[in-house]
Structure formats: structure tokens, C-alpha cells
Design a protein around this motif. Structure first.
Motif, PDB file in Angstrom:
ATOM      1  N   TYR A  61      54.928-118.092   4.758  1.00  0.00           N
ATOM      2  CA  TYR A  61      54.134-117.547   5.855  1.00  0.00           C
ATOM      3  C   TYR A  61      54.309-118.393   7.111  1.00  0.00           C
ATOM      4  CZ  TYR A  61      50.070-116.440   8.679  1.00  0.00           C
ATOM      5  OH  TYR A  61      49.246-116.105   9.723  1.00  0.00           O
ATOM      6  N   LEU A  62      54.229-119.704   6.958  1.00  0.00           N
ATOM      7  CA  LEU A  62      54.369-120.585   8.118  1.00  0.00           C
ATOM      8  C   LEU A  62      55.774-120.539   8.683  1.00  0.00           C
ATOM      9  CD1 LEU A  62      52.263-123.637   6.959  1.00  0.00           C
ATOM     10  CD2 LEU A  62      51.677-121.950   8.690  1.00  0.00           C
ATOM     11  N   MET A  63      56.771-120.428   7.807  1.00  0.00           N
ATOM     12  CA  MET A  63      58.148-120.359   8.281  1.00  0.00           C
ATOM     13  C   MET A  63      58.365-119.099   9.123  1.00  0.00           C
ATOM     14  SD  MET A  63      61.677-120.144   6.131  1.00  0.00           S
ATOM     15  CE  MET A  63      61.356-118.496   5.550  1.00  0.00           C
ATOM     16  N   TRP A  64      57.827-117.983   8.666  1.00  0.00           N
ATOM     17  CA  TRP A  64      58.012-116.732   9.398  1.00  0.00           C
ATOM     18  C   TRP A  64      57.072-116.618  10.589  1.00  0.00           C
ATOM     19  CZ3 TRP A  64      62.221-114.051   8.964  1.00  0.00           C
ATOM     20  CH2 TRP A  64      62.965-114.154   7.805  1.00  0.00           C
ATOM     21  N   LEU A  65      56.089-117.474  10.694  1.00  0.00           N
ATOM     22  CA  LEU A  65      55.176-117.462  11.826  1.00  0.00           C
ATOM     23  C   LEU A  65      55.805-118.067  13.082  1.00  0.00           C
ATOM     24  CD1 LEU A  65      52.247-116.776  12.673  1.00  0.00           C
ATOM     25  CD2 LEU A  65      51.635-119.099  12.019  1.00  0.00           C
ATOM     26  N   VAL A  66      56.844-118.871  12.908  1.00  0.00           N
ATOM     27  CA  VAL A  66      57.477-119.528  14.054  1.00  0.00           C
ATOM     28  C   VAL A  66      58.062-118.494  15.016  1.00  0.00           C
ATOM     29  CG1 VAL A  66      59.374-121.044  14.752  1.00  0.00           C
ATOM     30  CG2 VAL A  66      57.948-121.668  12.825  1.00  0.00           C
ATOM     31  N   ALA A  67      58.758-117.489  14.488  1.00  0.00           N
ATOM     32  CA  ALA A  67      59.443-116.515  15.346  1.00  0.00           C
ATOM     33  C   ALA A  67      58.488-115.712  16.232  1.00  0.00           C
ATOM     34  CB  ALA A  67      60.316-115.595  14.506  1.00  0.00           C
ATOM     35  N   PRO A  68      57.389-115.150  15.698  1.00  0.00           N
ATOM     36  CA  PRO A  68      56.506-114.404  16.615  1.00  0.00           C
ATOM     37  C   PRO A  68      55.822-115.280  17.662  1.00  0.00           C
ATOM     38  CG  PRO A  68      55.955-113.908  14.325  1.00  0.00           C
ATOM     39  CD  PRO A  68      56.997-114.963  14.314  1.00  0.00           C
ATOM     40  N   VAL A  69      55.469-116.503  17.292  1.00  0.00           N
ATOM     41  CA  VAL A  69      54.832-117.400  18.272  1.00  0.00           C
ATOM     42  C   VAL A  69      55.834-117.765  19.358  1.00  0.00           C
ATOM     43  CG1 VAL A  69      53.792-119.672  18.591  1.00  0.00           C
ATOM     44  CG2 VAL A  69      53.151-118.282  16.629  1.00  0.00           C
ATOM     45  N   TRP A  70      57.058-118.077  18.950  1.00  0.00           N
ATOM     46  CA  TRP A  70      58.105-118.436  19.909  1.00  0.00           C
ATOM     47  C   TRP A  70      58.398-117.253  20.831  1.00  0.00           C
ATOM     48  CZ3 TRP A  70      63.685-120.163  18.239  1.00  0.00           C
ATOM     49  CH2 TRP A  70      64.340-120.759  19.309  1.00  0.00           C
ATOM     50  N   THR A  71      58.456-116.050  20.274  1.00  0.00           N
ATOM     51  CA  THR A  71      58.705-114.855  21.072  1.00  0.00           C
ATOM     52  C   THR A  71      57.568-114.605  22.060  1.00  0.00           C
ATOM     53  OG1 THR A  71      59.932-113.918  19.218  1.00  0.00           O
ATOM     54  CG2 THR A  71      59.222-112.397  20.937  1.00  0.00           C
ATOM     55  N   ALA A  72      56.343-114.823  21.624  1.00  0.00           N
ATOM     56  CA  ALA A  72      55.200-114.633  22.529  1.00  0.00           C
ATOM     57  C   ALA A  72      55.240-115.636  23.678  1.00  0.00           C
ATOM     58  CB  ALA A  72      53.896-114.769  21.751  1.00  0.00           C
ATOM     59  N   VAL A  73      55.590-116.872  23.390  1.00  0.00           N
ATOM     60  CA  VAL A  73      55.684-117.885  24.455  1.00  0.00           C
ATOM     61  C   VAL A  73      56.827-117.537  25.395  1.00  0.00           C
ATOM     62  CG1 VAL A  73      56.159-120.311  24.940  1.00  0.00           C
ATOM     63  CG2 VAL A  73      54.633-119.696  23.071  1.00  0.00           C
ATOM     64  N   LEU A  74      57.951-117.100  24.846  1.00  0.00           N
ATOM     65  CA  LEU A  74      59.092-116.738  25.684  1.00  0.00           C
ATOM     66  C   LEU A  74      58.750-115.549  26.574  1.00  0.00           C
ATOM     67  CD1 LEU A  74      62.012-117.139  26.502  1.00  0.00           C
ATOM     68  CD2 LEU A  74      62.687-115.746  24.549  1.00  0.00           C
ATOM     69  N   GLY A  75      58.029-114.583  26.052  1.00  0.00           N
ATOM     70  CA  GLY A  75      57.608-113.452  26.874  1.00  0.00           C
ATOM     71  C   GLY A  75      56.571-113.833  27.907  1.00  0.00           C
ATOM     72  N   GLY A  76      55.686-114.742  27.557  1.00  0.00           N
ATOM     73  CA  GLY A  76      54.638-115.155  28.472  1.00  0.00           C
ATOM     74  C   GLY A  76      55.093-116.105  29.555  1.00  0.00           C
ATOM     75  N   CYS A  77      56.241-116.743  29.373  1.00  0.00           N
ATOM     76  CA  CYS A  77      56.687-117.723  30.367  1.00  0.00           C
ATOM     77  C   CYS A  77      57.066-117.067  31.691  1.00  0.00           C
ATOM     78  CB  CYS A  77      57.835-118.561  29.822  1.00  0.00           C
ATOM     79  SG  CYS A  77      59.393-117.690  29.710  1.00  0.00           S
ATOM     80  N   PHE A  78      57.309-115.762  31.693  1.00  0.00           N
ATOM     81  CA  PHE A  78      57.647-115.083  32.937  1.00  0.00           C
ATOM     82  C   PHE A  78      56.412-114.765  33.778  1.00  0.00           C
ATOM     83  CE2 PHE A  78      61.237-114.248  30.161  1.00  0.00           C
ATOM     84  CZ  PHE A  78      62.259-114.681  30.979  1.00  0.00           C
ATOM     85  N   MET A  79      55.229-115.078  33.263  1.00  0.00           N
ATOM     86  CA  MET A  79      54.004-114.873  34.032  1.00  0.00           C
ATOM     87  C   MET A  79      53.711-116.042  34.973  1.00  0.00           C
ATOM     88  SD  MET A  79      53.139-111.930  33.150  1.00  0.00           S
ATOM     89  CE  MET A  79      51.510-111.770  33.806  1.00  0.00           C
ATOM     90  N   PHE A  80      54.458-117.131  34.851  1.00  0.00           N
ATOM     91  CA  PHE A  80      54.282-118.261  35.761  1.00  0.00           C
ATOM     92  C   PHE A  80      54.907-117.934  37.111  1.00  0.00           C
ATOM     93  CE2 PHE A  80      54.138-120.377  31.593  1.00  0.00           C
ATOM     94  CZ  PHE A  80      52.950-121.067  31.731  1.00  0.00           C
ATOM     95  N   ARG A  81      54.347-118.499  38.152  1.00  0.00           N
ATOM     96  CA  ARG A  81      54.865-118.242  39.502  1.00  0.00           C
ATOM     97  C   ARG A  81      56.231-118.871  39.733  1.00  0.00           C
ATOM     98  NH1 ARG A  81      51.864-114.456  41.337  1.00  0.00           N
ATOM     99  NH2 ARG A  81      49.642-114.774  41.250  1.00  0.00           N
ATOM    100  N   THR A  82      56.425-120.092  39.220  1.00  0.00           N
ATOM    101  CA  THR A  82      57.706-120.780  39.417  1.00  0.00           C
ATOM    102  C   THR A  82      58.180-121.350  38.088  1.00  0.00           C
ATOM    103  OG1 THR A  82      56.676-122.921  39.878  1.00  0.00           O
ATOM    104  CG2 THR A  82      57.050-121.467  41.772  1.00  0.00           C
ATOM    105  N   GLY A  83      59.450-121.709  38.062  1.00  0.00           N
ATOM    106  CA  GLY A  83      60.007-122.344  36.875  1.00  0.00           C
ATOM    107  C   GLY A  83      59.437-123.735  36.648  1.00  0.00           C
ATOM    108  N   TRP A  84      59.157-124.443  37.741  1.00  0.00           N
ATOM    109  CA  TRP A  84      58.572-125.784  37.612  1.00  0.00           C
ATOM    110  C   TRP A  84      57.194-125.723  36.977  1.00  0.00           C
ATOM    111  CZ3 TRP A  84      61.521-129.785  37.710  1.00  0.00           C
ATOM    112  CH2 TRP A  84      62.670-129.797  38.493  1.00  0.00           C
ATOM    113  N   ARG A  85      56.430-124.725  37.353  1.00  0.00           N
ATOM    114  CA  ARG A  85      55.095-124.583  36.773  1.00  0.00           C
ATOM    115  C   ARG A  85      55.192-124.232  35.291  1.00  0.00           C
ATOM    116  NH1 ARG A  85      50.548-121.484  39.952  1.00  0.00           N
ATOM    117  NH2 ARG A  85      50.932-123.294  41.253  1.00  0.00           N
ATOM    118  N   ALA A  86      56.158-123.412  34.928  1.00  0.00           N
ATOM    119  CA  ALA A  86      56.361-123.074  33.517  1.00  0.00           C
ATOM    120  C   ALA A  86      56.703-124.320  32.717  1.00  0.00           C
ATOM    121  CB  ALA A  86      57.458-122.025  33.381  1.00  0.00           C
TER     122      ALA A  86
END
Length: 98
Positions: free
Chosen positions: A50-75
Motif C-alpha cells: 500500500y505504501l509503495m503504491w501510494l508514492v505515485a498518486p502523491v507525487w502526481t498530485a504534487v506535480l500537478g499542483g506545482c503549476f499553481m505557484f506564481r513563479t518557479g522560484w516560489r515553487a
């Protein structure tokens, strides 16, 4: 304070922050959950799977959410600070529980 609209012109710094720091963040989060659930390191156990397969959805959510930052430096800054915080929590829990 003026509000600037979100744009896709800084996509590379945002995506690289999500890829690099998102992986660290997801591994730290899974490590904390593993410590709190007293999961052993046996890869055949259901909890470890369960923990091994949990890495991919969390990583995907962070990768998708990183585009909500105004700048790359802030991300990089926010995700880096969250990484430091989560890894500190992980190390503290590991020293207390183990």
C-alpha cells in the motif's frame, strides 16, 4: 498588492520543482505513514505494498499542483520548505519510535 495572473511561461522551473521535490515530499510522507502504522520492510506485506503504491498518486498530485505557484522560484521555495519540514518530522518520529 497587485495580483498577477497565472501563466505557463515558467513551466520548466515549476515542473522541475514538482519532479525533484515532489518525489522527496512523497517519500517523506509515505515514510511518516509507514512509521505511524508500524510497517516492517517486508515488500510482500500488504501494508508495504500500500505504501509503495501510494508514492505515485502523491507525487502526481504534487506535480500537478506545482503549476499553481506564481513563479518557479516560489515553487522551489515552498516545496523545499515542506520537504525540510516533513523529513524533520520523519527523522524525529524515527528516533522516537525505533
Amino acid at each position: 498588492m497587485t495580483s498577477t495572473p497565472l501563466s505557463s511561461k515558467n513551466w520548466f522551473p515549476k515542473a522541475s520543482a514538482g519532479l525533484v521535490l515532489g518525489l522527496g515530499l512523497s517519500l517523506a510522507l509515505v515514510g511518516i505513514v509507514g512509521l505511524l502504522c508500524h510497517t516492517n520492510g517486508d515488500p510482500r506485506s500488504p501494508a508495504s505494498q500500500y505504501l509503495m503504491w501510494l508514492v505515485a498518486p502523491v507525487w502526481t498530485a504534487v506535480l500537478g499542483g506545482c503549476f499553481m505557484f506564481r513563479t518557479g522560484w516560489r515553487a522551489w521555495g515552498v516545496l523545499g520548505a515542506i520537504n525540510i519540514l516533513l523529513w524533520g518530522v520523519y527523522m524525529g518520529l524515527r528516533s522516537v519510535i525505533s
